[in-house]
Design an enzyme around this catalytic site. Structure first.
Site, PDB file in Angstrom:
ATOM      1  N   ASN A  10      53.961  36.558  45.228  1.00 56.29           N
ATOM      2  CA  ASN A  10      54.464  37.407  44.149  1.00 56.29           C
ATOM      3  C   ASN A  10      53.842  38.793  44.282  1.00 56.29           C
ATOM      4  O   ASN A  10      52.666  38.977  43.979  1.00 56.29           O
ATOM      5  CB  ASN A  10      54.124  36.775  42.798  1.00 56.29           C
ATOM      6  CG  ASN A  10      54.600  37.607  41.622  1.00 56.29           C
ATOM      7  OD1 ASN A  10      55.347  38.566  41.786  1.00 56.29           O
ATOM      8  ND2 ASN A  10      54.174  37.229  40.431  1.00 56.29           N
ATOM      9  N   HIS A  94      56.488  33.787  34.222  1.00 52.20           N
ATOM     10  CA  HIS A  94      55.144  34.214  34.605  1.00 52.20           C
ATOM     11  C   HIS A  94      54.398  34.718  33.373  1.00 52.20           C
ATOM     12  O   HIS A  94      54.980  35.324  32.483  1.00 52.20           O
ATOM     13  CB  HIS A  94      55.221  35.316  35.668  1.00 52.20           C
ATOM     14  CG  HIS A  94      53.916  35.563  36.343  1.00 52.20           C
ATOM     15  ND1 HIS A  94      52.903  36.290  35.743  1.00 52.20           N
ATOM     16  CD2 HIS A  94      53.436  35.177  37.550  1.00 52.20           C
ATOM     17  CE1 HIS A  94      51.862  36.324  36.564  1.00 52.20           C
ATOM     18  NE2 HIS A  94      52.156  35.665  37.667  1.00 52.20           N
ATOM     19  N   GLU A  96      52.577  37.126  32.748  1.00 52.14           N
ATOM     20  CA  GLU A  96      52.659  38.548  32.435  1.00 52.14           C
ATOM     21  C   GLU A  96      53.929  38.868  31.643  1.00 52.14           C
ATOM     22  O   GLU A  96      53.927  39.718  30.756  1.00 52.14           O
ATOM     23  CB  GLU A  96      52.590  39.366  33.732  1.00 52.14           C
ATOM     24  CG  GLU A  96      51.204  39.294  34.356  1.00 52.14           C
ATOM     25  CD  GLU A  96      51.201  39.481  35.865  1.00 52.14           C
ATOM     26  OE1 GLU A  96      50.118  39.367  36.446  1.00 52.14           O
ATOM     27  OE2 GLU A  96      52.268  39.733  36.460  1.00 52.14           O
ATOM     28  N   GLU A 164      49.718  28.266  36.402  1.00 53.85           N
ATOM     29  CA  GLU A 164      48.883  29.455  36.544  1.00 53.85           C
ATOM     30  C   GLU A 164      48.034  29.644  35.295  1.00 53.85           C
ATOM     31  O   GLU A 164      48.524  30.176  34.284  1.00 53.85           O
ATOM     32  CB  GLU A 164      49.750  30.696  36.751  1.00 53.85           C
ATOM     33  CG  GLU A 164      50.563  30.666  38.035  1.00 53.85           C
ATOM     34  CD  GLU A 164      50.898  32.068  38.501  1.00 53.85           C
ATOM     35  OE1 GLU A 164      50.727  32.328  39.685  1.00 53.85           O
ATOM     36  OE2 GLU A 164      51.305  32.892  37.673  1.00 53.85           O
ATOM     37  N   GLY A 170      44.361  37.247  38.692  1.00 54.28           N
ATOM     38  CA  GLY A 170      43.862  38.580  38.981  1.00 54.28           C
ATOM     39  C   GLY A 170      42.440  38.842  38.536  1.00 54.28           C
ATOM     40  O   GLY A 170      41.961  39.968  38.580  1.00 54.28           O
ATOM     41  N   SER A 210      44.351  33.622  41.375  1.00 57.36           N
ATOM     42  CA  SER A 210      43.320  34.075  42.316  1.00 57.36           C
ATOM     43  C   SER A 210      43.197  33.157  43.529  1.00 57.36           C
ATOM     44  O   SER A 210      42.096  32.864  44.002  1.00 57.36           O
ATOM     45  CB  SER A 210      41.965  34.230  41.608  1.00 57.36           C
ATOM     46  OG  SER A 210      42.045  35.214  40.585  1.00 57.36           O
TER      47      SER A 210
END
Length: 247
Positions: A10, A94, A96, A164, A170, A210
């Protein structure tokens, strides 16, 4: 049934024509494990560039799709436009988009149904926040996300699930191998209990958060981890090492 290992990359909102051409060239030249399914997801502006130049056995995914066929939906992309452009995948749900753009479980499920009904396979993401993890509600949060998906979906054959943990995306923090396997096993059990044995056995469940060339080999050995959805590392040459982690 043996589930084919899957590695997604991604790119998020990163890259330029020059840097993305470099990533494509690196993937084209690399010796990749032929037993691994690989899909990369550049920003929408570069989807056609990547699809045109990337070796055909690597899939290309959009980072969003709308749940209507066409019309006055400024800024959106339709499933038919993706398939018309030979883009066979999309990432949906996702964290985000759930957290920054406030997409609800129901919105994500509706988009997922529309995509799969119209020929686009989906990397469907789920996960919990640090607060939810620390309060012990990880499994109930993910069960709620799955329940919203099940309410819309009848055909699971075009779904790959990506777990996730939001607190690991991140941040450099990674769920321990045991934590990741525990959640993956619980997702598979939920599918078995609420959908079917067949869907539970066949659905690939990826770990994201990560993932790097340093931790991927150990994670890949877990029985319910069927691959990775890679963020920042997919922009680097180390992405090839992640794809080849089972060699």
């Amino acid at each position: 049934m043996a589930r084919k290992f899957f590695v997604g990359g991604n790119f998020k909102m990163n890259g330029t024509i020059s840097s993305i051409k470099e990533i494509v060239e690196n993937l084209n030249k690399a010796q990749l494990d032929s037993s691994v399914e690989v899909v990369v997801s550049p920003p929408a502006l570069y989807l056609l560039l990547v699809r045109e130049h990337l070796r055909k056995e690597i899939g290309v995914a959009a980072q969003n799709v709308f749940n209507k066929p066409n019309g006055a939906f400024t800024g959106e992309i339709s499933a038919s436009q993706l398939t018309d452009s030979n883009i066979d995948w999309v990432i949906l749900g996702h964290s985000e988009r759930r957290t920054i753009l406030n997409e609800s479980d129901e919105t994500v499920a509706s988009k997922t149904k529309y995509a799969t009904d119209n020929g686009v396979s989906v990397i469907w993401c789920c996960g919990e926040s640090l607060e939810q993890r620390e309060s012990g509600s990880t499994l109930s949060v993910i069960a709620g996300q799955l329940a919203a998906l099940k309410a819309e979906l009848s055909d699971w054959s075009k779904i790959v699930i990506a777990y996730e943990p939001i607190w690991a995306i991140g941040t450099g923090k990674v769920a321990t191998t045991e934590q990741a396997q525990e959640v993956h096993a619980s997702i598979r059990k939920w599918l078995k209990d609420n959908v079917s044995d067949k869907v539970a056995d066949e659905t690939r469940i990826l770990y994201g958060g990560s993932v790097s060339e340093k931790n991927c080999t150990e994670l890949s050995k877990q029985p319910d981890i069927d691959g990775f959805l890679v963020g920042g590392a997919s922009l680097k040459p180390a992405f090839v090492d992640i794809i080849n982690c089972k060699l």
